[in-house]
Design an enzyme around this catalytic site. Sequence first.
Site, PDB file in Angstrom:
ATOM      1  N   SER A 238       1.705  -4.098   3.202  1.00  0.00           N
ATOM      2  CA  SER A 238       0.612  -3.385   2.535  1.00  0.00           C
ATOM      3  C   SER A 238      -0.513  -3.157   3.536  1.00  0.00           C
ATOM      4  O   SER A 238      -0.659  -3.912   4.509  1.00  0.00           O
ATOM      5  CB  SER A 238       0.069  -4.216   1.359  1.00  0.00           C
ATOM      6  OG  SER A 238      -1.124  -3.650   0.840  1.00  0.00           O
TER       7      SER A 238
ATOM      8  N   TYR B 243      -2.867 -11.900  -2.158  1.00  0.00           N
ATOM      9  CA  TYR B 243      -2.017 -10.743  -1.858  1.00  0.00           C
ATOM     10  C   TYR B 243      -2.152 -10.336  -0.390  1.00  0.00           C
ATOM     11  O   TYR B 243      -1.154 -10.103   0.306  1.00  0.00           O
ATOM     12  CB  TYR B 243      -2.415  -9.585  -2.768  1.00  0.00           C
ATOM     13  CG  TYR B 243      -1.561  -8.348  -2.629  1.00  0.00           C
ATOM     14  CD1 TYR B 243      -0.316  -8.270  -3.243  1.00  0.00           C
ATOM     15  CD2 TYR B 243      -1.999  -7.256  -1.885  1.00  0.00           C
ATOM     16  CE1 TYR B 243       0.466  -7.130  -3.123  1.00  0.00           C
ATOM     17  CE2 TYR B 243      -1.227  -6.112  -1.762  1.00  0.00           C
ATOM     18  CZ  TYR B 243       0.009  -6.055  -2.384  1.00  0.00           C
ATOM     19  OH  TYR B 243       0.792  -4.922  -2.261  1.00  0.00           O
TER      20      TYR B 243
ATOM     21  N   LYS C  51       0.822 -10.317   2.542  1.00  0.00           N
ATOM     22  CA  LYS C  51       1.272  -9.092   3.196  1.00  0.00           C
ATOM     23  C   LYS C  51       1.021  -9.109   4.697  1.00  0.00           C
ATOM     24  O   LYS C  51       1.773  -8.513   5.468  1.00  0.00           O
ATOM     25  CB  LYS C  51       0.611  -7.882   2.535  1.00  0.00           C
ATOM     26  CG  LYS C  51       1.033  -7.670   1.082  1.00  0.00           C
ATOM     27  CD  LYS C  51       2.545  -7.508   0.938  1.00  0.00           C
ATOM     28  CE  LYS C  51       2.942  -7.149  -0.475  1.00  0.00           C
ATOM     29  NZ  LYS C  51       4.406  -6.904  -0.612  1.00  0.00           N
TER      30      LYS C  51
END
Length: 266
Positions: free
Chosen positions: A142, A155, A159
Site C-alpha cells: 500500500s 495497517y 504494509k
Amino acid sequence: MARFDSKSIIVTGAGSGIGRAAAQQFAAEGGRVVVADVTEGADETVAMIADAGGIARAIRMDAGSEEDVARTIALACDAFGGLDVMFANAGISGGMANIFDTDVALITEVLRVNLIGPYLAIKHAAPRIAERGRGAIVLTASVAGIRSGAGSPAYSASKAGVINLAQVAAQQLSGSNIRVNAICPGLTETGMTKPTFDYARDAGKMDRVGRLNPLRRGAQPEELAKVALFLASDDASYVNGQAIAVDGGLSSSHPVTRQEYGKTAV
C-alpha cells in the site's frame, strides 16, 4: 491476449475488490485460477469467471493461517498440475485508530493477516513455483507502507513490512528465476473502502475522493489488477524486488495545495 495460457495461479483475497478483478483478468487471459478468500465471495468470483468461459476453483482460507495457505497451494497443484503465479493480495484495514488508541490484539491481527500472510505465501509457494523453472509472486502492499498519512499505524506498519518482504524475498530467491514484486495501491474502491465511497456518493462529495493525488480521483479495482497482472507476466521479466505505487501520483510528493491546471498560482 493470453499471457497466462494454461498457467496455474492463486489469488488470495479474491472474493471482492482487487483480488476479484485480478482473478477475472487472469482467467480471461487463459489462466487457471484458485480463488481464495475467507468469505463466500470466493464462490461468487468463481461463478463470474465460469460465466465468462474461464477456469477457476474456489477455496475458503485464512491468509494468515499456515495450514490454510499450504492447503490452498496443494489445491492449485492437484487441480492444475503445479503453480506458476502467487498473488498474495488478502488484507484487512485495522480501522483508523492512532498509536495510543490501538489495541495490541488489533495490531497483532493486522500483522498476522497483512504481513505474515504474504510471508507464508512466499514460503510455501516459492518451492512449488521453482519446480516449474520460473514464475512470479506478487504481493499487495500500500502507499500507506511507503510513508505516513495514508493509513492507521497498524495497517501502515504491516504494509511497510510487505514492501521490505518483497525485496528480501527477491534476494533470497536469487537463481530460482522467481520474481517477487509488490503493488502499492492508493485509494481504491474495494470492500475495505466501501464506506468511504458510499458516504461520498450519498453526500454528493465524490469530487473530494482522491483529491490529494494529481489525477484527483480514486481508483477502480481493475486498474490495480492490471498492474498486478503485468508484474506476474513475462512482460515484467526483468522487474524484480520492486514496490510499484499505483496511486494516481499521490506518493510522488507530500500533499500540498496544488496550482489549478491553467490557472495562475496565488
